[in-house]
Write a protein that holds these residues in place. Structure first.
Motif, PDB file in Angstrom:
ATOM      1  N   VAL A 170     -23.173  10.932 -42.190  1.00  0.00           N
ATOM      2  CA  VAL A 170     -24.218   9.734 -42.785  1.00  0.00           C
ATOM      3  C   VAL A 170     -23.361   8.864 -43.393  1.00  0.00           C
ATOM      4  N   SER A 171     -23.530   7.609 -43.641  1.00  0.00           N
ATOM      5  CA  SER A 171     -22.716   6.593 -44.236  1.00  0.00           C
ATOM      6  C   SER A 171     -23.165   6.417 -45.547  1.00  0.00           C
ATOM      7  N   LEU A 172     -22.200   6.287 -46.568  1.00  0.00           N
ATOM      8  CA  LEU A 172     -22.289   6.065 -47.765  1.00  0.00           C
ATOM      9  C   LEU A 172     -22.840   4.724 -48.250  1.00  0.00           C
ATOM     10  N   LYS A 173     -22.592   3.651 -47.536  1.00  0.00           N
ATOM     11  CA  LYS A 173     -23.312   2.264 -47.555  1.00  0.00           C
ATOM     12  C   LYS A 173     -24.761   2.245 -47.353  1.00  0.00           C
ATOM     13  N   GLN A 174     -25.249   3.007 -46.099  1.00  0.00           N
ATOM     14  CA  GLN A 174     -26.360   2.886 -45.617  1.00  0.00           C
ATOM     15  C   GLN A 174     -27.113   3.676 -46.434  1.00  0.00           C
ATOM     16  N   THR A 175     -26.679   4.926 -46.779  1.00  0.00           N
ATOM     17  CA  THR A 175     -27.598   6.046 -47.403  1.00  0.00           C
ATOM     18  C   THR A 175     -27.672   5.847 -48.992  1.00  0.00           C
ATOM     19  N   PHE A 176     -26.603   5.623 -49.444  1.00  0.00           N
ATOM     20  CA  PHE A 176     -26.730   5.404 -51.049  1.00  0.00           C
ATOM     21  C   PHE A 176     -26.378   4.112 -51.763  1.00  0.00           C
ATOM     22  N   GLY A 177     -26.262   3.152 -50.655  1.00  0.00           N
ATOM     23  CA  GLY A 177     -25.872   1.594 -51.116  1.00  0.00           C
ATOM     24  C   GLY A 177     -24.656   1.353 -51.817  1.00  0.00           C
ATOM     25  N   ILE A 178     -23.619   2.216 -51.511  1.00  0.00           N
ATOM     26  CA  ILE A 178     -22.485   2.130 -52.165  1.00  0.00           C
ATOM     27  C   ILE A 178     -21.413   1.385 -51.016  1.00  0.00           C
ATOM     28  N   ASP A 179     -20.609   0.659 -51.698  1.00  0.00           N
ATOM     29  CA  ASP A 179     -19.757  -0.265 -50.742  1.00  0.00           C
ATOM     30  C   ASP A 179     -18.586   0.500 -50.412  1.00  0.00           C
ATOM     31  N   SER A 180     -18.764   1.273 -49.557  1.00  0.00           N
ATOM     32  CA  SER A 180     -17.620   2.097 -48.902  1.00  0.00           C
ATOM     33  C   SER A 180     -17.827   2.388 -47.553  1.00  0.00           C
ATOM     34  N   GLU A 181     -16.684   2.375 -46.747  1.00  0.00           N
ATOM     35  CA  GLU A 181     -16.683   2.903 -45.457  1.00  0.00           C
ATOM     36  C   GLU A 181     -16.822   4.443 -44.926  1.00  0.00           C
ATOM     37  N   MET A 182     -16.782   5.233 -46.046  1.00  0.00           N
ATOM     38  CA  MET A 182     -16.801   6.674 -46.116  1.00  0.00           C
ATOM     39  C   MET A 182     -17.777   7.104 -45.393  1.00  0.00           C
ATOM     40  N   GLU A 183     -17.693   8.036 -44.634  1.00  0.00           N
ATOM     41  CA  GLU A 183     -18.866   8.936 -44.146  1.00  0.00           C
ATOM     42  C   GLU A 183     -18.814  10.453 -44.506  1.00  0.00           C
ATOM     43  N   VAL A 184     -19.948  10.885 -44.825  1.00  0.00           N
ATOM     44  CA  VAL A 184     -20.052  12.460 -45.200  1.00  0.00           C
ATOM     45  C   VAL A 184     -20.722  13.155 -44.380  1.00  0.00           C
ATOM     46  N   GLU A 185     -20.476  14.554 -43.971  1.00  0.00           N
ATOM     47  CA  GLU A 185     -20.987  15.601 -43.235  1.00  0.00           C
ATOM     48  C   GLU A 185     -22.435  15.772 -43.741  1.00  0.00           C
ATOM     49  N   ALA A 186     -23.493  15.770 -42.747  1.00  0.00           N
ATOM     50  CA  ALA A 186     -24.995  16.150 -43.476  1.00  0.00           C
ATOM     51  C   ALA A 186     -25.634  17.131 -42.139  1.00  0.00           C
ATOM     52  N   PHE A 187     -26.715  17.507 -42.589  1.00  0.00           N
ATOM     53  CA  PHE A 187     -27.651  18.210 -41.668  1.00  0.00           C
ATOM     54  C   PHE A 187     -28.453  17.424 -40.949  1.00  0.00           C
ATOM     55  N   SER A 188     -28.796  17.647 -39.878  1.00  0.00           N
ATOM     56  CA  SER A 188     -29.956  16.747 -39.061  1.00  0.00           C
ATOM     57  C   SER A 188     -31.311  17.330 -39.576  1.00  0.00           C
ATOM     58  N   LYS A 189     -31.483  18.321 -39.658  1.00  0.00           N
ATOM     59  CA  LYS A 189     -32.744  19.049 -40.033  1.00  0.00           C
ATOM     60  C   LYS A 189     -32.799  19.486 -41.322  1.00  0.00           C
TER      61      LYS A 189
END
Length: 375
Positions: free
Chosen positions: A24-43
């Protein structure tokens, strides 16, 4: 999250058998201006917290916690009560669909509560004694974010159980079963506390313990979340109460926040426009004063911090002046005046930090009053 009362029997799924399968994208998910992505679970499963859609994330705190999830770092979030430390971890876990368990380390939580204990169970119609693993061994073996709330209130015997788990690759030896437990690749460990390992230095958090420095050093990231500024708190309240998002409502909420801010600043004073923090700590070795002063300077941002500590027959005074005020105030001068009153020799240091010793604890209040006149 499942905020567990460990004294009762808890039924936990033995093996979650899941692992992160999306990013998931930090920018889209947490509103933080960063290109970083972090691992997550789909379910999502039963151990994932509910998402609060109106939650507002603090940038620095979020980045620290995200680092814990992304890079398997042990993260301790420290700060005043009611600032949303545990909620921050919960809401990040919720958006990552990461199973999250919270354990409150109050004084009733014992070593066997965490590790497990023998229990009498029925097997094939017979009563047999069986060792039931506690929340700690279960969490270690699963892709779970384990959060210790009130970390600084934990009993010493409990804290030493946790110490081994603080190492990212550290295996956990379960002596009761002659078993060595290897950490799950996606096990994560977090904690929240009101103090930063020195015990109660403000009088606000009676019952907190001093934390072994060897254990504090094992936390990879220690981040501070204190009360936010007016604008930020206004955003948070309005997000929760959309009916107040108008001119009259904003004025009402702003006034409430101002009153709350005055209450929170009860330990600090303002003299001639200069913020002043005065602290007196019993049972703290004078050599630990530097940490308190640095913490106070960071929280005040602009101001002067004066701390007296006493233990046995020794008294210490330390003074810190934030960089913005070193042209106006000299910490060495404050220390010399205070030290003379408590029977010391004057000490020394720099304009931004100075320290000295003395012998007369009964003169600390007199020294405080004299030092106020220097501002």
């Amino acid at each position: 999250t499942h905020n567990l009362r460990i004294h009762i029997e808890i039924k936990l799924t033995p093996n979650l058998n899941i692992q992160p399968d999306i990013k998931v994208s930090l920018k889209q998910t947490f509103g933080i201006d960063s290109e970083m992505e972090v691992e997550a679970f789909s379910k999502k499963n039963e151990y994932v917290p509910e998402i609060d859609k109106s939650y507002k994330f603090d940038r620095d705190t979020t980045l620290a916690i995200i680092s814990g999830f992304a890079f398997n770092k042990r993260v301790l979030v420290q700060g005043y009560h009611g600032t949303g430390k545990s909620t921050h971890i919960e809401q990040i876990a919720a958006r990552l669909n990461w199973p999250c368990i919270r354990v409150n380390l109050d004084s009733h939580v014992s070593r066997i509560d965490l590790i497990g204990k023998d229990a009498i169970v029925l097997k094939e119609g017979k009563q047999v004694t069986q060792f039931n693993e506690g929340i700690l061994p279960w969490s270690i073996q699963n892709p779970v974010a384990l959060v210790f709330d009130e970390y600084d209130a934990g009993r010493p015997d409990v804290m030493f159980v946790i110490q081994r788990v603080l190492e990212a690759e550290g295996n956990f030896t379960l002596l009761d079963k002659n078993k060595v437990i290897k950490q799950n690749k996606f096990f994560r460990l977090f904690a929240t506390s009101n103090t930063v390992g020195l015990g109660d230095t403000t009088g606000l958090y009676h019952g907190t313990q001093q934390i072994n420095q060897g254990q504090m050093d094992r936390w990879n990231i220690v981040t501070t979340l204190n009360y936010l500024g007016l604008e930020r708190e206004l955003d948070i309240v309005l997000a929760k109460n959309k009916n107040l998002n108008n001119a009259k409502g904003k004025e009402k909420v702003a006034n409430m926040i101002k009153v709350a801010s005055l209450t929170r600043k009860g330990l600090d004073e303002e003299i001639n426009g200069v913020k002043l923090r005065l602290q007196k700590v019993d049972g703290l070795p004078p050599k630990e004063l530097r940490k308190l002063v640095d913490k106070g300077k960071k929280e005040l941002k602009d101001g002067v911090v004066i701390v007296f500590a006493s233990k046995d027959d020794k008294v210490g005074i330390a003074v810190g002046v934030t960089d913005s005020l070193t042209e106006k105030f000299d910490a060495v001068k404050f220390v010399k005046v205070g030290s003379e009153i408590i029977g010391g020799q004057g000490g020394g240091g720099r304009k931004d930090f100075a320290q000295a010793g003395g012998q007369d604890q009964s003169k600390i209040d007199e020294a405080f009053e004299k030092l106020k006149t220097l501002i």
